[in-house]
Design an enzyme around this catalytic site. Structure first.
Site, PDB file in Angstrom:
ATOM      1  N   GLU A 168      41.173  42.439  39.287  1.00  0.00           N
ATOM      2  CA  GLU A 168      40.034  42.463  39.208  1.00  0.00           C
ATOM      3  C   GLU A 168      38.770  42.799  39.259  1.00  0.00           C
ATOM      4  OE1 GLU A 168      42.244  46.339  43.011  1.00  0.00           O
ATOM      5  OE2 GLU A 168      40.446  47.226  40.905  1.00  0.00           O
ATOM      6  N   GLU A 352      47.405  44.098  46.561  1.00  0.00           N
ATOM      7  CA  GLU A 352      47.475  45.888  46.403  1.00  0.00           C
ATOM      8  C   GLU A 352      46.198  46.227  48.060  1.00  0.00           C
ATOM      9  OE1 GLU A 352      45.497  47.559  43.046  1.00  0.00           O
ATOM     10  OE2 GLU A 352      45.857  46.438  41.910  1.00  0.00           O
TER      11      GLU A 352
END
Length: 441
Positions: A168, A352
């Protein structure tokens, strides 16, 4: 029987896994790990709920075999874990034998249980020594990160099923340097622009370092948040496009197209490091797959303030405990868009997806039916995207365990497994059992 789709509804070889991250579960007070900018951030009053940190966390450092047993018993194929830079190199440059030994044991323990090891090199635990040198705002961090990649993957890279350098990048750069919500807690547009660029340069540098070790199946993992205009006006549409630019397209554009979107350059171009264009070839070093972390959407409205001249507006959809709207369509749309505009035939993975819920342990059980429904809705949209031609090859639930949720401390429970913060006892939730059932069919 659960309402989750059975394994047989997916193609042969589709990878089902669950994910965690080092600082959130391991216990950073063990095994010779060095201090991180998260320890500093958490020790600063007002930054983290109750000033909580990852010193003990879930004590996965000592309990990893129990946790891997839970993964294997559920029928998962893979475990997406991360390595702690500050555990492997406590001062940012010197390898720590205890840290390397831990990841060696962890890897072998996965393989002994038939679990594929999917590693992420960095999930936000920057060594304090590197933070002292400017962290992600300092161009030198890319070279240091390449050295870290060589050290840790020189030890365990021969046994990895897949590896991505950085989890991320939006969180590493924007959330931490523009919004100040994560370590190092800055609110500085110049620092943000540099961090955004350097995190991608570090990504490309690490990919090259791992290629140099002869490794394959290397990917990129970005987080995605669907940006929807708050109304039908042209101004709201433009604001949503700016949000989409700095949240989503900047990172996929750099990695897969070797370009940054103009909507972002309009605001950040003046703050990027001189000669940034010369780094795009390294940033765009070819990868073998792309991972999408997806949770929610945001409704975006324009403002009269400085760039990016926007604000988030509360949406009408049901929300998780993070106050995030539940919007499964966004996962479908991102899978299609990523394949069409950025990655082509490259395999995609949902790396995720999950939710925080107000989970309570009652009579030895946790009834988290809302999480089962959340997973069911998102898996349905993933299958819909696959039916539309998207080369989706796997899905990882976030997260295996309740854990340290960064600035929110230990309040937000994302796990399939409940963790008692006093005893650290693990209790599989209803969602765990539902997934176990689905994966057996």
């Amino acid at each position: 029987m659960s309402n989750l789709p059975p394994r047989s509804a997916f193609p042969d070889g589709f990878v089902f896994g669950s994910a965690t991250s080092a600082y959130q579960i391991e216990g950073h007070g063990f095994g010779g790990a060095g201090t991180t900018h998260w320890d500093t951030f958490a020790a600063t009053p007002g930054n983290v709920v109750r000033a909580e940190n990852g010193v003990r966390a879930c004590d996965h450092y000592h309990r990893y075999e129990e946790d891997l047993d839970l993964l294997a018993a559920a029928g998962f194929d893979a475990y997406r874990f991360s390595t702690s830079w500050a555990r492997v190199m406590p001062d940012g440059k010197t390898p720590n034998p205890e840290g390397l030994d831990f990841y060696d044991r962890l890897t072998d323990a996965m393989l002994a249980r038939g679990l594929q090891p999917w590693a992420t090199l960095y999930h936000w635990e920057l060594p304090s020594a590197l933070a002292d040198q400017g962290g992600w705002t300092n161009r030198d961090i890319a070279a240091r990160f390449g050295e870290f990649a060589e050290v840790i993957m020189g030890r365990i890279g021969d046994r990895m099923a897949g590896v991505a350098p950085i989890n991320e990048p939006w969180c590493v750069a924007w959330m931490s340097h523009f919004e100040g919500h994560h370590a190092p807690g800055l609110r500085d547009i110049r620092a943000t622009a540099r961090a955004m660029h350097h995190v991608l340069l570090a990504h490309g540098t690490a990919i090259q370092a791992m290629r140099g070790l002869g490794m394959g199946n290397l990917g990129a993992v970005c987080n995605f948040e669907w940006a929807a205009p708050a109304d039908d006006s042209a101004e709201a549409a433009a604001a949503a496009e700016r949000y989409d630019g700095y949240y989503n397209r900047f990172y996929t554009g750099g990695i897969f197209l070797k370009e940054y979107p103009q909507t972002v350059l309009d605001g950040l171009g003046a703050h990027l490091p001189e000669g940034w264009e010369d780094d795009l070839d390294v940033i765009g070093t070819p990868v073998d797959w792309c991972g999408l972390n997806y949770y929610t959407r945001k409704l975006i409205a324009p403002t009269d303030g400085p760039w990016p001249s926007l604000k988030e507006v509360e949406g009408p959809l049901p929300k998780t405990l993070m106050d995030w709207e539940i919007y499964p369509q966004g996962l479908h749309d991102f899978l299609l868009r990523t394949a069409k505009e950025y990655t082509g035939d490259l395999p995609l993975y949902v790396t995720e997806n999950g939710m925080a819920n107000a989970d309570e342990l009652v009579d030895g059980a946790v009834a988290d039916d809302v999480r089962i429904d959340y997973l069911d809705q998102h898996l349905a949209k993933a299958r819909e995207a696959m039916a539309g031609g998207v080369p989706l090859k796997g899905y990882f639930v976030w997260s295996l365990l309740d854990n340290y949720e960064w600035a929110l401390g230990y309040d937000k429970r994302f796990g399939l497994v409940h963790v008692d913060w006093d005893s650290l006892k693990r209790t599989p939730k209803a969602s765990y059992h539902a997934l176990k059932d689905a994966l057996s069919r």
